[in-house]
Design a protein around this motif. Structure first.
Motif, PDB file in Angstrom:
ATOM      1  N   PRO A 107       6.996  -1.781  -1.861  1.00  0.00           N
ATOM      2  CA  PRO A 107       7.256  -0.811  -0.926  1.00  0.00           C
ATOM      3  C   PRO A 107       6.048  -0.164  -0.211  1.00  0.00           C
ATOM      4  N   SER A 108       4.914  -0.173  -1.249  1.00  0.00           N
ATOM      5  CA  SER A 108       3.602   0.422  -0.544  1.00  0.00           C
ATOM      6  C   SER A 108       3.016  -0.337   0.745  1.00  0.00           C
ATOM      7  N   SER A 408      -4.082 -18.883 -17.501  1.00  0.00           N
ATOM      8  CA  SER A 408      -3.660 -17.798 -17.395  1.00  0.00           C
ATOM      9  C   SER A 408      -3.390 -17.263 -16.146  1.00  0.00           C
ATOM     10  N   GLN A 409      -2.440 -16.330 -16.134  1.00  0.00           N
ATOM     11  CA  GLN A 409      -2.230 -15.891 -14.553  1.00  0.00           C
ATOM     12  C   GLN A 409      -2.691 -14.515 -14.284  1.00  0.00           C
ATOM     13  N   LYS A 410      -3.516 -14.553 -12.999  1.00  0.00           N
ATOM     14  CA  LYS A 410      -3.923 -13.079 -12.693  1.00  0.00           C
ATOM     15  C   LYS A 410      -3.085 -12.632 -11.761  1.00  0.00           C
ATOM     16  N   TRP A 411      -3.184 -11.306 -11.533  1.00  0.00           N
ATOM     17  CA  TRP A 411      -2.276 -10.647 -10.407  1.00  0.00           C
ATOM     18  C   TRP A 411      -3.242 -10.745  -9.015  1.00  0.00           C
ATOM     19  N   ILE A 412      -2.501 -11.024  -7.816  1.00  0.00           N
ATOM     20  CA  ILE A 412      -3.365 -11.080  -6.823  1.00  0.00           C
ATOM     21  C   ILE A 412      -2.480  -9.985  -5.880  1.00  0.00           C
ATOM     22  N   VAL A 413      -3.394  -9.414  -5.138  1.00  0.00           N
ATOM     23  CA  VAL A 413      -2.961  -8.197  -4.117  1.00  0.00           C
ATOM     24  C   VAL A 413      -3.437  -8.478  -2.690  1.00  0.00           C
ATOM     25  N   LEU A 414      -2.627  -8.870  -1.884  1.00  0.00           N
ATOM     26  CA  LEU A 414      -3.093  -8.944  -0.178  1.00  0.00           C
ATOM     27  C   LEU A 414      -2.751  -7.785   0.384  1.00  0.00           C
ATOM     28  N   GLY A 415      -3.522  -6.931   0.981  1.00  0.00           N
ATOM     29  CA  GLY A 415      -3.179  -5.875   1.690  1.00  0.00           C
ATOM     30  C   GLY A 415      -3.746  -6.028   3.019  1.00  0.00           C
ATOM     31  N   ASP A 416      -3.613  -4.839   3.574  1.00  0.00           N
ATOM     32  CA  ASP A 416      -4.081  -4.696   4.924  1.00  0.00           C
ATOM     33  C   ASP A 416      -4.575  -3.262   5.317  1.00  0.00           C
ATOM     34  N   GLY A 417      -5.400  -3.066   4.274  1.00  0.00           N
ATOM     35  CA  GLY A 417      -5.872  -1.480   4.377  1.00  0.00           C
ATOM     36  C   GLY A 417      -5.262  -0.550   3.602  1.00  0.00           C
ATOM     37  N   GLN A 418      -4.127  -1.053   2.849  1.00  0.00           N
ATOM     38  CA  GLN A 418      -3.398   0.189   1.958  1.00  0.00           C
ATOM     39  C   GLN A 418      -4.258   0.848   1.096  1.00  0.00           C
ATOM     40  N   ILE A 419      -3.807   2.053   1.138  1.00  0.00           N
ATOM     41  CA  ILE A 419      -4.575   3.077  -0.045  1.00  0.00           C
ATOM     42  C   ILE A 419      -3.224   3.664  -0.914  1.00  0.00           C
ATOM     43  N   ARG A 420      -3.547   4.098  -2.056  1.00  0.00           N
ATOM     44  CA  ARG A 420      -2.566   4.739  -2.902  1.00  0.00           C
ATOM     45  C   ARG A 420      -2.357   6.287  -2.538  1.00  0.00           C
ATOM     46  N   GLN A 421      -1.165   6.298  -2.226  1.00  0.00           N
ATOM     47  CA  GLN A 421      -0.808   8.014  -1.797  1.00  0.00           C
ATOM     48  C   GLN A 421      -0.915   8.678  -3.040  1.00  0.00           C
TER      49      GLN A 421
ATOM     50  N   SER B 373      -6.659  -0.952  -2.150  1.00  0.00           N
ATOM     51  CA  SER B 373      -7.439   0.061  -3.060  1.00  0.00           C
ATOM     52  C   SER B 373      -7.312  -0.383  -4.432  1.00  0.00           C
ATOM     53  N   THR B 374      -8.307  -0.539  -5.380  1.00  0.00           N
ATOM     54  CA  THR B 374      -7.950  -0.791  -6.721  1.00  0.00           C
ATOM     55  C   THR B 374      -6.894   0.247  -7.424  1.00  0.00           C
ATOM     56  N   ARG B 375      -6.684   1.372  -6.813  1.00  0.00           N
ATOM     57  CA  ARG B 375      -5.866   2.244  -7.512  1.00  0.00           C
ATOM     58  C   ARG B 375      -4.328   1.611  -7.639  1.00  0.00           C
ATOM     59  N   PHE B 376      -4.007   0.438  -6.797  1.00  0.00           N
ATOM     60  CA  PHE B 376      -2.740  -0.110  -6.909  1.00  0.00           C
ATOM     61  C   PHE B 376      -2.350  -0.913  -8.349  1.00  0.00           C
ATOM     62  N   ALA B 377      -3.476  -1.086  -9.073  1.00  0.00           N
ATOM     63  CA  ALA B 377      -3.092  -1.906 -10.358  1.00  0.00           C
ATOM     64  C   ALA B 377      -2.559  -1.131 -11.099  1.00  0.00           C
ATOM     65  N   ASP B 378      -1.321  -0.903 -11.337  1.00  0.00           N
ATOM     66  CA  ASP B 378      -0.638  -0.099 -12.025  1.00  0.00           C
ATOM     67  C   ASP B 378       0.798  -0.609 -12.220  1.00  0.00           C
ATOM     68  N   PHE B 380       3.715   0.471 -12.269  1.00  0.00           N
ATOM     69  CA  PHE B 380       4.910   1.054 -11.535  1.00  0.00           C
ATOM     70  C   PHE B 380       4.672   0.612 -10.098  1.00  0.00           C
ATOM     71  N   GLU B 381       3.497   0.619  -9.548  1.00  0.00           N
ATOM     72  CA  GLU B 381       3.221   0.008  -8.264  1.00  0.00           C
ATOM     73  C   GLU B 381       3.413  -1.507  -8.197  1.00  0.00           C
ATOM     74  N   TYR B 382       3.309  -2.109  -9.271  1.00  0.00           N
ATOM     75  CA  TYR B 382       3.702  -3.501  -9.373  1.00  0.00           C
ATOM     76  C   TYR B 382       4.995  -3.710  -9.567  1.00  0.00           C
ATOM     77  N   GLY B 383       5.890  -2.614  -9.726  1.00  0.00           N
ATOM     78  CA  GLY B 383       7.291  -2.580  -9.623  1.00  0.00           C
ATOM     79  C   GLY B 383       7.595  -3.220 -11.153  1.00  0.00           C
ATOM     80  N   LEU B 384       6.874  -3.047 -12.369  1.00  0.00           N
ATOM     81  CA  LEU B 384       7.440  -3.353 -13.575  1.00  0.00           C
ATOM     82  C   LEU B 384       8.379  -2.623 -14.413  1.00  0.00           C
ATOM     83  N   GLY B 385       8.490  -1.319 -13.522  1.00  0.00           N
ATOM     84  CA  GLY B 385       9.337  -0.492 -14.007  1.00  0.00           C
ATOM     85  C   GLY B 385       8.572   0.870 -15.317  1.00  0.00           C
ATOM     86  N   ALA B 386       8.310   0.162 -16.385  1.00  0.00           N
ATOM     87  CA  ALA B 386       7.827   0.724 -17.144  1.00  0.00           C
ATOM     88  C   ALA B 386       6.527   0.062 -17.678  1.00  0.00           C
TER      89      ALA B 386
END
Lengths: 421, 421
Positions: A107-108, A408-421, B373-378, B380-386
């Motif tokens: 959603p972000s 292992s699997q790492k998380w990857i995040v592709l953004g377009d300037g998103q910041i945490r609200q 932003s690195t702040r997304f590593a979370d 809830f933000e990743y949609g894991l629920g808990a």
């Protein structure tokens, strides 16, 4: 001495860590080219490798090593060829590294996914078989990991000769030589260092007898992908198709004896015991399998069956011996398996849908089977291509472990300037 | 005393193991009914729980515990409500247990797949926050695991009061009381037992300060899902959109300071340093963030920047302090991150496709981000629920860990009488 071993191992660890960074960046083509170069070097150096192995064999005979160990150590031309076939199989495997899955928008607005990556540095500790040197090295290289190999002292010259060919192949392909390192000392302190260098080694894979595995597990400060014992069961449930039950029980015990996925205890549901046991017992007797039974089994099968003790239910015989127990119903069978088993592979034979489903859900083993032989629990039968080992752990890798066990699997995040609200 | 603690813990472990067998067999509905019964019990016993917490707070003040610890310990009505909301969220989560994937036929005729199953028994060790008692208990129950909880001694009465409500809920729902057990002694020997009971505990999840985690990791004989430090980086690459770079660098550092996914070191590519640094530095100064820079940063930003030492590159400040380093290009940035970072979360800001792709592949961290932003590593933000926690390990669970971190996959084989040829 011990201090210099520490320095020696630290140096190996640091070199491996540095090489692992380069390995992680290699393309599938580059890795396969290196594996091909290793294949050619091995073919060219076959005579030297066999000669080194002959010397190991001679030294072994002089030291009066036992014949089983000498057999595992020996490099016949057929075994050498089979080692090269294994390498070709690894070249043909799909590269697991870099595979991205589940890439989807949150959603972000960020797009989140997972990427498969190497673990980094693998420490491999094994006993006499020198072919493991190549097998482990090729699997590590294919999965982008550096590896540190510690073989048995009785195979030192064989392992060094194989390592020489591997190094020549790496050099030809322009891959860092420290991608694959063989510990050149027989000093056992080296193992102690290897399994505690948390900064330089990411996972330990031991292969060998139970005492080796137990020692390593007890002392390691690094995660261990380990295989302990395979105390496997077949449960012939009262609604079993008894023809299938006979076929599976015979195959699971007698197809091969010294393997971890062979059945060690046969559980028979009480209502079919009188009908089923005499049939299967005759077949076991033909194959000269020693039977050890509970009191009820003895009553049905007669005097040539040995009375089983409590210890038998816990034992992995790895030979032509079978424990037999008559149980009363599904719940008793599941309890027996979860209590006495080693959580490796267990099968039920039944035509009852609900009971099959319950067995599948509740037996706490790395492989749980319905109407199939426990002997299928194997990396090749499971289509993994190559097998690092069979893990009896629940964490990280469970059951037959293929290349993915070294990733292992790492998380990857592709953004377009998103910041945490 | 120590011996009786050993017996006490062994008994808890055995009871948990027995309960775990029942938990593994519960349907999603049965687990949710139990969680709902716990919710109702907590609502009914709110006054008793708050009262117990008041006593803990009073004892804590008398013992002159520091104010940060007392703050974490305190149960305000809002925090109590938020704890219940968390429980409702867990009830709403999809049950991961029993999910079968990749069920496909093999050439032998067997049908092979994977089934998600509970790990068995979870050991949870945490510090002052009493809400973790419920959070951990509900996640364990939802994923079919038994759990043994060891909270901080300063929260003992609060934890016991919550545990009482949980027990009442389990009883109402007919779920074994030993599914969720709270260690009732403040004796530290109990922790030593818990983390070495390999027969009864399958995974340890510690939550707390770095020293707690390090001690547990060093002494545990059971796999630990651990979170060490979060030394996160943002790398502003020379082809970055500098507006995005400003937005992300500001958010990653100042959105919240005391969190593991906050940026601790800002890396700036040399060609854009003169242009970018003054802009972002002004914004940091507004927020009173202390800046510590490399020599080149000091030259550009002037005298209010403190000279960074080697230690700064390793440090997780968890506060309004930021280290800044000017690097020469992508490779230097990746080297810096892999060397000094903690493999938690690292981001690049760039518009260059190939460099973004390279950063993604080569940075060895649990979350790697492009233009976010690195702040997304979370969780809830990743949609894991808990979120069970954020793992800094590579084995088993990496990065934000949801319910699946408390599960494993076993192989299942469906046959029709197949035997191995």
């Amino acid at each position: 001495m011990s201090e210099s071993i520490q320095d020696y191992m630290t140096n190996i660890g640091q070199q491996a860590r540095i090489a692992s960074r380069t390995l992680a960046s290699l393309s599938s083509n580059e890795k396969n080219q290196a594996l091909n170069a290793i294949l050619i070097a091995l073919q060219q150096q076959q005579n030297q490798i066999i000669a080194a192995n002959n010397t190991d064999m001679e030294n072994g005979r002089n030291k009066q090593l036992d014949s089983a160990l000498l057999d595992r150590l020996e490099f016949t031309p057929a075994r050498f060829e089979s080692m090269l076939t294994g390498l070709k199989d690894v070249i043909a495997l799909t590269d697991p590294i870099g595979v991205i899955t589940d890439l989807a928008y949150r959603p972000s607005g960020i797009q989140l996914g997972k990427m498969r990556v190497p673990l980094g540095v693998v420490g491999m500790i094994y006993e006499s078989r020198p072919n493991v040197t190549l097998e482990a090295a090729s699997l590590a290289l294919k999965s982008g990991n550096a590896i540190i190999l510690r073989g048995g002292s009785e195979a030192l010259l064989s392992n060094q000769a194989i390592a020489k060919a591997i190094q020549d192949g790496l050099k030809t392909a322009g891959v860092p030589e420290h991608a694959i390192q063989v510990i050149e000392t027989a000093d056992r302190t080296a193992v102690g260092c290897l399994i505690t260098m948390t900064d330089y080694v990411d996972v330990i894979v031991p292969r060998g007898g139970k005492s080796l595995i137990e020692r390593i597990t007890a002392e390691a400060r690094i995660p261990v992908i380990k295989h302990l014992d395979g105390n496997c069961h077949v449960f012939v449930e009262r609604e079993a198709d008894l023809d299938k039950a006979v076929r599976i029980s015979l195959n699971a015990k007698t197809h091969r004896y010294g393997v971890c996925n062979a059945m060690e205890t046969l559980l028979v549901d009480a209502p079919v015991a009188e009908q089923f046991l005499p049939k299967i017992a005759d077949l076991y007797r033909e194959k000269q399998v020693e039977l050890r039974g509970c009191a009820e089994t003895l009553r049905i099968l007669g005097d040539d069956v040995i009375a089983a003790t409590e210890d038998d239910w816990y034992t992995e015989y790895l030979g032509p011996i079978l424990a037999i127990k008559i149980v009363d119903g599904l719940a008793s069978a599941i309890d027996h398996i979860n209590h006495y088993g080693s959580h490796h592979t267990d099968a039920i034979v039944t035509e009852n849908y609900s009971k099959a489903r319950k067995f599948l859900a509740l037996v706490d083993s790395s492989s749980v089977m319905i109407n199939a032989s426990t002997r299928f629990a194997d990396g090749f039968e499971y289509g993994l291509g190559a097998e690092i080992g069979i893990s009896t752990d629940k964490i990280h890798a469970r059951g037959p472990v293929g290349l993915e066990g070294l990733t292992s699997q790492k998380w990857i995040v592709l953004g377009d300037g998103q910041i945490r609200q």
